[in-house]
Design an enzyme around this catalytic site. Structure first.
Site, PDB file in Angstrom:
ATOM      1  N   TYR A  41       0.858  -1.191   0.000  1.00  0.00           N
ATOM      2  CA  TYR A  41       0.000   0.000   0.000  1.00  0.00           C
ATOM      3  C   TYR A  41       0.891   1.237   0.000  1.00  0.00           C
ATOM      4  O   TYR A  41       1.785   1.367  -0.820  1.00  0.00           O
ATOM      5  CB  TYR A  41      -0.971  -0.061   1.182  1.00  0.00           C
ATOM      6  CG  TYR A  41      -2.115   0.905   1.051  1.00  0.00           C
ATOM      7  CD1 TYR A  41      -2.924   0.907  -0.096  1.00  0.00           C
ATOM      8  CD2 TYR A  41      -2.388   1.826   2.042  1.00  0.00           C
ATOM      9  CE1 TYR A  41      -3.968   1.810  -0.235  1.00  0.00           C
ATOM     10  CE2 TYR A  41      -3.440   2.721   1.921  1.00  0.00           C
ATOM     11  CZ  TYR A  41      -4.219   2.714   0.777  1.00  0.00           C
ATOM     12  OH  TYR A  41      -5.242   3.607   0.639  1.00  0.00           O
ATOM     13  N   LYS A  96     -19.944 -20.444 -10.563  1.00  0.00           N
ATOM     14  CA  LYS A  96     -19.228 -20.239 -11.827  1.00  0.00           C
ATOM     15  C   LYS A  96     -17.822 -19.711 -11.557  1.00  0.00           C
ATOM     16  O   LYS A  96     -16.850 -20.112 -12.223  1.00  0.00           O
ATOM     17  CB  LYS A  96     -20.017 -19.243 -12.684  1.00  0.00           C
ATOM     18  CG  LYS A  96     -19.599 -19.198 -14.150  1.00  0.00           C
ATOM     19  CD  LYS A  96     -19.843 -20.538 -14.828  1.00  0.00           C
ATOM     20  CE  LYS A  96     -19.623 -20.493 -16.319  1.00  0.00           C
ATOM     21  NZ  LYS A  96     -20.752 -19.980 -17.059  1.00  0.00           N
TER      22      LYS A  96
END
Length: 751
Positions: A41, A96
């Site tokens: 970060y 999926k």
């Protein structure tokens, strides 16, 4: 009526445990220290941000965009359930997403959009374009799905693919290529009839036409009959595009003389009379789910010359979308594609068709319990064929590069195929292979501990998944109450319950046991109590007398105690050749660790025996064994009396002339890391070991449990080998799936 393989309660529990949903997010970089966080970060993240701002293509280098697909739906056509809405479609979209990961190592996130307005839907998806490398649209009703996909393809510079349309079309095309090859027909000459002019059906026709089928030879039908030129009722622009001049008005009339039937409609739409009217060497793809337009049995009752495919896994030639979309996106992502075009879809279909025509590897045939050979009952590859991952994506990538869809072409295709092989996770294919062989074997398995709900669930699942007969030892009232408490009382019809105290075979069992144990300190009273009251001994007696084909126990008692009881019926001591092999599956790799159950402190001869049993189990799992004798030393250094037996164990195998690779002693990193192994060019292993023979049972146990707890490895076993009958011992911490795995292993008698 067909019995449900999965109950409602089982399905709900699967989606709730161990945490709600079907996947987590895991960091792919270190996140342990302040420095790690500074790089991940602020301030480190600013550097790639600046680079991407200057060169947008760098997003594929510095972010996960290049391996991230969004599975997006509004829930207007969920499976066969209809318009359930966006929220209710989330379990399907999560499913999926995990299929993408399982079959092609594609990271995927499900997104459900709460709108039926095509404009709002398209705007939302378009605005998310920077996040993803591709968009997989799912379960959107027609005709909106056509409008949405077309608009998003025009507005976005990443692949947009509606799997309900094109996924089915690709697999259908692959199967048809081979079916026409077998029937000696050419696609430009055949008469094709489609029933079901929805998203999948129209996509099938469009893809086949792009492959050479003639417009005038293709007749589409819907619920109102043939779609002919001049028809006005129930029409839209997508149906009109496939209207033809014909006198046929019904499906039966259209099928008269047809070469190919494509069904994307409903159960029973095709009759045997319609089949009889079709051309010689006809092809029927009855793809309605869960029940086809006509079953293969009904077709072959009137026509032996017809090739039949369905959408079901319990018939040959399954048209399964999982053969397509993972590998299409894998190839498209790896060239940073702008789109998935027709040429890429055709390349996928042709690669699948070509794979089905190749000789099927023995491990795939063994996994499915039958010899698979190109022909009328094998025109489409099986979903668990390991070659799919490295044969289909390269074909897709080449087509994308040839047609200008690639932002970053692949230069070294051989190297690319090698990296694809490394992506394959053997876990699921190995387990599915074991399950498939169990279904072919149809073994009768006795589950010893009928008073444990985990065992009962596994027994029910074993029977309902068609692997064979489940026999549960226990009292029927108690078993019924346990199942009732879990909402599974009807499942009692799936299992056979045997009470040890009331079985007709008890006198036979007692006589056998007394003969075996009378000189080991047991009198006749001990024998009666043991045979009638101890479920582990009783189950072993059932197995010894041929009243079962295999046995599973151990979920409620420690393995050492269970082994002591098993020894009262079978010879399962170290000197009898018994060995416990545990399979550890982690991060796409499988390693067998031995001995984890029997030998407390083996000598070099025991270690050689253990290596042979480990090699047997490896082959039973479809692996070519590479055995390493592991220690804290490598090829004699540092010198230690403790490592000596590991050093000389390979010499014992040398004298036996075994037919598998082995070497040692070596440290675990040398055994498993190809780079570390290169430091020892004389090592006889051709690659990283997959069977580790360890110095003692305590080191084996520590290794397995450390991998399980710290690395989250999947553990199967220990797999007990060397007995004259299949006995498998689950651990006390096993869940239902673990016990079911052990039952399947007992059924196929691995080891």
């Amino acid at each position: 009526m067909t019995q449900k393989k999965v109950t409602d309660n089982e399905a709900l529990q699967f989606h709730m445990e161990p945490r709600p949903g079907k996947f987590d997010i895991a960091a792919s970089v270190p996140m342990a220290t302040q420095r790690d966080l500074s790089l991940a970060y602020s301030p480190g993240v600013a550097v790639p941000c600046d680079r991407i701002a200057a060169e947008p293509g760098r997003a594929y280098d510095y972010t996960n965009k290049g391996n991230l697909v969004a599975v997006i739906s509004n829930g207007t056509a969920v499976l066969g359930l209809g318009n359930l809405g966006a929220l209710a479609s989330k379990p399907v979209m999560e499913g999926k997403a995990v299929l993408f990961k399982r079959f092609a190592d594609v990271n995927s996130i499900d997104i459900e959009l709460d709108t039926e307005d095509p404009d709002a839907f398209c705007n939302a998806v378009r605005l998310m374009g920077p996040t993803f490398g591709g968009i997989n649209l799912e379960d959107i009703k027609a005709p909106e799905c056509f409008m949405i996909e077309q608009r998003l393809k025009e507005e976005m510079d990443i692949p947009v693919f509606h799997d309900d349309q094109h996924g089915t079309a690709v697999i259908c095309a692959a199967g048809l290529i081979n079916a026409l090859h077998l029937s000696g027909k050419r696609i430009e000459n055949v008469k094709i009839v489609l029933n079901g002019a929805g998203a999948a059906g129209i996509a099938c026709l469009e893809l086949l036409k792009s492959m050479g089928a003639r417009h005038e030879n293709c007749i589409a039908c819907d619920t109102k009959g043939v779609i002919y030129q001049g028809r006005s009722e129930g029409m839209n622009q997508w149906k009109s595009a496939h209207a033809v001049k014909t006198d046929a008005r019904t499906l039966a009339e259209a099928l008269d003389g047809a070469d190919v039937f494509l069904g994307c409609s409903a159960k029973g739409a095709v009759t045997q009379d319609m089949v009889m009217s079709m051309a010689k060497e006809a092809v029927i793809f009855a793809m309605a789910n869960p029940d086809p337009e006509i079953t293969p049995e009904d077709v072959h009752a009137v026509r032996e010359d017809v090739i039949v495919a369905t959408g079901r896994s319990d018939y040959p030639n399954q048209v399964n979308n999982v053969l397509g979309f993972p590998y299409l996106f894998r190839g498209a992502l790896d060239i940073h594609a702008r789109a998935i075009n027709d040429e890429m879809k055709i390349a996928c279909a042709e690669a699948l068709a070509a794979l089905a025509r190749e000789d099927v590897p023995d491990e795939v045939a063994v996994a499915y319990g039958r010899k698979l050979k190109f022909g009328r009952d094998y025109i489409i590859p099986t979903p668990f064929d390991p070659r799919l991952i490295w044969q289909v994506p390269p074909a897709v990538a080449r087509a994308g590069m040839d047609t200008g869809a690639a932002r970053r072409p692949i230069i070294d295709m051989d190297g690319y195929e090698a990296t694809l092989k490394q992506r394959m996770d053997p876990t699921a294919s190995i387990l599915e292979g074991i399950y498939a062989r169990a279904r072919a074997k149809q073994a009768r398995i006795v589950f010893a501990e009928g008073d444990d709900i985990r065992v009962l669930k596994a027994a029910v699942a074993y029977a309902r998944q068609g692997m064979g007969e489940s026999v549960v030892v226990g009292r029927e009232p108690e078993i019924r109450e346990l199942l009732r408490a879990e909402g599974l009382e009807p499942a009692i019809d799936s299992i056979e319950i045997v009470n040890a105290a009331t079985t007709e075979h008890l006198s036979t069992y007692k006589a056998f046991l007394y003969e075996r144990l009378q000189r080991r300190g047991f009198d006749s009273h001990d024998i009666r109590r043991m045979a009638a009251r101890d479920r582990h001994v009783f189950s072993a007696l059932m197995l010894a007398h041929g009243h079962a084909d295999g046995m599973v126990t151990g979920a409620t008692r420690k393995s050492a105690q269970v082994m002591e009881l098993i020894n009262r019926v079978f010879d399962a001591r170290p000197e009898d050749g018994a060995v416990g092999i545990t399979a550890v599956l982690s991060r796409g790799r499988i390693v067998l660790i031995a001995d984890t159950l029997i030998h407390e402190w083996p000598d070099q001869h025991d270690l050689a025996n253990i290596a042979e049993r480990g090699a047997d189990v490896a082959r039973g799992l479809g692996l070519e064994p590479r055995v390493a004798f592991v220690s804290f030393s490598t090829f004699g250094y540092p010198v230690s009396e403790r490592a000596e037996k590991m050093h000389v164990a390979p010499d014992v195998l040398d004298k036996r002339g075994v037919d598998f690779e082995y070497d040692g002693e070596m440290t675990v990193d040398v055994a498993l890391n190809a780079e570390a192994m290169k430091n020892y060019p004389f090592c006889r292993l051709s690659g990283p070991a997959n069977v580790l023979v360890v110095p003692a049972r305590h080191s084996a146990s520590i290794s397995v449990k450390l991998m399980q707890e710290m690395a989250g490895a999947t553990v199967i076993g220990p797999i007990l080998t060397g007995l004259r009958k299949p006995v498998q011992i689950a651990s006390t911490g096993s869940n239902m799936t673990d016990i079911l795995n052990m039952a399947a292993i007992a059924a196929v008698d691995i080891g």
